[in-house]
Design a protein around this motif. Structure first.
Motif, PDB file in Angstrom:
ATOM      1  N   ILE A  77       0.831  -1.199   0.000  1.00  0.00           N
ATOM      2  CA  ILE A  77       0.000   0.000   0.000  1.00  0.00           C
ATOM      3  C   ILE A  77       0.869   1.253   0.000  1.00  0.00           C
ATOM      4  CG2 ILE A  77      -1.737   1.307   1.285  1.00  0.00           C
ATOM      5  CD1 ILE A  77      -2.797  -1.452   2.214  1.00  0.00           C
ATOM      6  N   ALA A  78       1.753   1.389   0.990  1.00  0.00           N
ATOM      7  CA  ALA A  78       2.542   2.614   1.106  1.00  0.00           C
ATOM      8  C   ALA A  78       3.510   2.783  -0.059  1.00  0.00           C
ATOM      9  CB  ALA A  78       3.310   2.632   2.421  1.00  0.00           C
ATOM     10  N   PHE A  79       4.186   1.713  -0.424  1.00  0.00           N
ATOM     11  CA  PHE A  79       5.176   1.838  -1.497  1.00  0.00           C
ATOM     12  C   PHE A  79       4.545   2.271  -2.820  1.00  0.00           C
ATOM     13  CE2 PHE A  79       8.111   0.041  -4.704  1.00  0.00           C
ATOM     14  CZ  PHE A  79       9.209   0.825  -4.404  1.00  0.00           C
ATOM     15  N   PRO A  80       3.447   1.648  -3.263  1.00  0.00           N
ATOM     16  CA  PRO A  80       2.822   2.133  -4.503  1.00  0.00           C
ATOM     17  C   PRO A  80       2.284   3.563  -4.374  1.00  0.00           C
ATOM     18  CG  PRO A  80       2.074  -0.080  -4.051  1.00  0.00           C
ATOM     19  CD  PRO A  80       2.845   0.365  -2.860  1.00  0.00           C
ATOM     20  N   LEU A  81       1.750   3.912  -3.208  1.00  0.00           N
ATOM     21  CA  LEU A  81       1.235   5.273  -3.025  1.00  0.00           C
ATOM     22  C   LEU A  81       2.355   6.314  -3.032  1.00  0.00           C
ATOM     23  CD1 LEU A  81      -1.581   4.803  -0.398  1.00  0.00           C
ATOM     24  CD2 LEU A  81      -1.824   5.320  -2.822  1.00  0.00           C
ATOM     25  N   LEU A  82       3.548   5.880  -2.696  1.00  0.00           N
ATOM     26  CA  LEU A  82       4.686   6.787  -2.724  1.00  0.00           C
ATOM     27  C   LEU A  82       4.909   7.348  -4.127  1.00  0.00           C
ATOM     28  CD1 LEU A  82       7.006   8.017  -1.109  1.00  0.00           C
ATOM     29  CD2 LEU A  82       8.361   6.021  -1.718  1.00  0.00           C
ATOM     30  N   PHE A  83       4.632   6.547  -5.140  1.00  0.00           N
ATOM     31  CA  PHE A  83       4.762   7.040  -6.515  1.00  0.00           C
ATOM     32  C   PHE A  83       3.785   8.175  -6.793  1.00  0.00           C
ATOM     33  CE2 PHE A  83       6.610   2.771  -6.921  1.00  0.00           C
ATOM     34  CZ  PHE A  83       7.846   3.140  -7.442  1.00  0.00           C
ATOM     35  N   VAL A 115       2.676  10.294  -4.523  1.00  0.00           N
ATOM     36  CA  VAL A 115       3.185  11.449  -3.787  1.00  0.00           C
ATOM     37  C   VAL A 115       4.344  12.097  -4.550  1.00  0.00           C
ATOM     38  CG1 VAL A 115       4.322  12.178  -1.652  1.00  0.00           C
ATOM     39  CG2 VAL A 115       2.390  10.594  -1.565  1.00  0.00           C
ATOM     40  N   VAL A 116       5.238  11.290  -5.077  1.00  0.00           N
ATOM     41  CA  VAL A 116       6.350  11.832  -5.867  1.00  0.00           C
ATOM     42  C   VAL A 116       5.816  12.508  -7.129  1.00  0.00           C
ATOM     43  CG1 VAL A 116       8.407  11.213  -7.204  1.00  0.00           C
ATOM     44  CG2 VAL A 116       8.051  10.241  -4.931  1.00  0.00           C
ATOM     45  N   TRP A 117       4.850  11.897  -7.804  1.00  0.00           N
ATOM     46  CA  TRP A 117       4.250  12.524  -8.977  1.00  0.00           C
ATOM     47  C   TRP A 117       3.619  13.868  -8.608  1.00  0.00           C
ATOM     48  CZ3 TRP A 117      -0.825  13.916  -9.670  1.00  0.00           C
ATOM     49  CH2 TRP A 117      -1.137  14.433 -10.936  1.00  0.00           C
ATOM     50  N   PHE A 118       2.933  13.914  -7.477  1.00  0.00           N
ATOM     51  CA  PHE A 118       2.312  15.154  -7.000  1.00  0.00           C
ATOM     52  C   PHE A 118       3.366  16.238  -6.813  1.00  0.00           C
ATOM     53  CE2 PHE A 118       0.493  17.537  -3.248  1.00  0.00           C
ATOM     54  CZ  PHE A 118      -0.484  18.207  -3.965  1.00  0.00           C
ATOM     55  N   GLU A 119       4.503  15.880  -6.263  1.00  0.00           N
ATOM     56  CA  GLU A 119       5.585  16.856  -6.043  1.00  0.00           C
ATOM     57  C   GLU A 119       6.187  17.324  -7.363  1.00  0.00           C
ATOM     58  OE1 GLU A 119       8.427  19.371  -4.739  1.00  0.00           O
ATOM     59  OE2 GLU A 119       6.806  18.559  -3.519  1.00  0.00           O
ATOM     60  N   VAL A 120       6.465  16.385  -8.251  1.00  0.00           N
ATOM     61  CA  VAL A 120       7.135  16.740  -9.503  1.00  0.00           C
ATOM     62  C   VAL A 120       6.191  17.479 -10.441  1.00  0.00           C
ATOM     63  CG1 VAL A 120       8.222  15.768 -11.572  1.00  0.00           C
ATOM     64  CG2 VAL A 120       8.791  14.849  -9.322  1.00  0.00           C
ATOM     65  N   ALA A 121       4.971  17.032 -10.582  1.00  0.00           N
ATOM     66  CA  ALA A 121       4.040  17.631 -11.542  1.00  0.00           C
ATOM     67  C   ALA A 121       3.481  18.970 -11.070  1.00  0.00           C
ATOM     68  CB  ALA A 121       2.893  16.664 -11.822  1.00  0.00           C
ATOM     69  N   MET A 122       3.209  19.092  -9.777  1.00  0.00           N
ATOM     70  CA  MET A 122       2.519  20.284  -9.285  1.00  0.00           C
ATOM     71  C   MET A 122       3.421  21.241  -8.512  1.00  0.00           C
ATOM     72  SD  MET A 122      -1.021  19.496  -9.510  1.00  0.00           S
ATOM     73  CE  MET A 122      -1.814  18.079 -10.194  1.00  0.00           C
ATOM     74  N   ALA A 174       0.205  13.276   3.235  1.00  0.00           N
ATOM     75  CA  ALA A 174       0.206  12.560   4.521  1.00  0.00           C
ATOM     76  C   ALA A 174      -1.059  11.718   4.687  1.00  0.00           C
ATOM     77  CB  ALA A 174       0.396  13.536   5.676  1.00  0.00           C
ATOM     78  N   PRO A 175      -2.266  12.285   4.515  1.00  0.00           N
ATOM     79  CA  PRO A 175      -3.450  11.426   4.636  1.00  0.00           C
ATOM     80  C   PRO A 175      -3.491  10.328   3.569  1.00  0.00           C
ATOM     81  CG  PRO A 175      -4.089  13.724   4.761  1.00  0.00           C
ATOM     82  CD  PRO A 175      -2.640  13.683   4.388  1.00  0.00           C
ATOM     83  N   LEU A 176      -3.005  10.631   2.369  1.00  0.00           N
ATOM     84  CA  LEU A 176      -3.002   9.634   1.302  1.00  0.00           C
ATOM     85  C   LEU A 176      -2.147   8.428   1.678  1.00  0.00           C
ATOM     86  CD1 LEU A 176      -3.840   8.976  -1.660  1.00  0.00           C
ATOM     87  CD2 LEU A 176      -1.669   9.989  -2.340  1.00  0.00           C
ATOM     88  N   MET A 177      -1.096   8.636   2.440  1.00  0.00           N
ATOM     89  CA  MET A 177      -0.212   7.541   2.847  1.00  0.00           C
ATOM     90  C   MET A 177      -0.695   6.878   4.140  1.00  0.00           C
ATOM     91  SD  MET A 177       2.297   7.343   0.635  1.00  0.00           S
ATOM     92  CE  MET A 177       3.671   6.583   1.436  1.00  0.00           C
ATOM     93  N   ILE A 178      -1.140   7.660   5.100  1.00  0.00           N
ATOM     94  CA  ILE A 178      -1.442   7.138   6.436  1.00  0.00           C
ATOM     95  C   ILE A 178      -2.772   6.392   6.488  1.00  0.00           C
ATOM     96  CG2 ILE A 178      -1.919   7.819   8.818  1.00  0.00           C
ATOM     97  CD1 ILE A 178       0.149  10.078   8.404  1.00  0.00           C
TER      98      ILE A 178
END
Length: 181
Positions: free
Chosen positions: A66-72, A74-81, A93-97
């Motif tokens: 769950i966390a590892f795939p969601l990390l992608f 989060v990284v996409w969110f950082e790079v794209a936006m 944080a809520p998306l991961m937790i």
């Protein structure tokens, strides 16, 4: 009910009992008394849950699947936006937790049901687990593991370690030569 299960039925039963938090033996009683606390025994059939030892398995599977795939994401969110830090607090944080915590209960149920149906334990540890469970029950009841203090095996003090003279003499000679020289 679990004695006649084979193949797909066996895995379906493990998944269903674990996902719903039901007793893996009868399918009626609850497996958990609190969120992640396994009951002592099933209120419907009396199955003793002493065998249940999922340990860190639920956290491991939650992080890996769950966390590892969601990390992608989060990284996409950082790079794209390229959002400000507070946006990560509100979104990342809520998306991961939340999904990781929500999955712990069904994963733990699945592991406990799997242990029961497959009669899983480490090779050669059946007697060890039986002894540990018996000791834990005695401790919970306030009884000592020995009837009298005389039955307790005495603990021998550790013997001092002697340094062989052959090893200590050259070292002391070298130190004496340095001090003289």
């Amino acid at each position: 009910m679990t004695t006649e299960l084979e193949g797909r039925d066996k895995w379906r039963w493990i998944f269903e009992a674990g996902w719903r938090g039901l007793c893996p033996h009868c399918g009626e009683g609850r497996m958990f008394r609190r969120w992640l606390k396994v009951s002592d025994r099933c209120e419907a059939c009396g199955l003793d849950y002493d065998f249940a030892a999922p340990d860190d398995g639920p956290a491991f599977f939650s992080l890996c699947f769950i966390a590892f795939p969601l990390l992608f994401l989060v990284v996409w969110f950082e790079v794209a936006m390229n959002p400000p830090w507070w946006a990560h607090l509100l979104v990342s944080a809520p998306l991961m937790i939340v999904p990781c915590l929500a999955a712990l209960h069904p994963i733990k149920g699945w592991l406990v049901a799997s242990q029961y149906v497959n009669q899983a334990q480490e090779a050669g540890t059946g007697a060890l687990w039986a002894g540990l469970n018996a000791r834990a029950k005695r401790d919970a009841e306030g009884r000592t593991p020995y009837a009298t203090a005389a039955e307790a095996a005495p603990v021998a003090p550790a013997a001092p370690v002697a340094v062989p003279s052959a090893l200590s003499a050259p070292a002391s000679d070298a130190l004496a030569e340095r001090a003289d020289g």
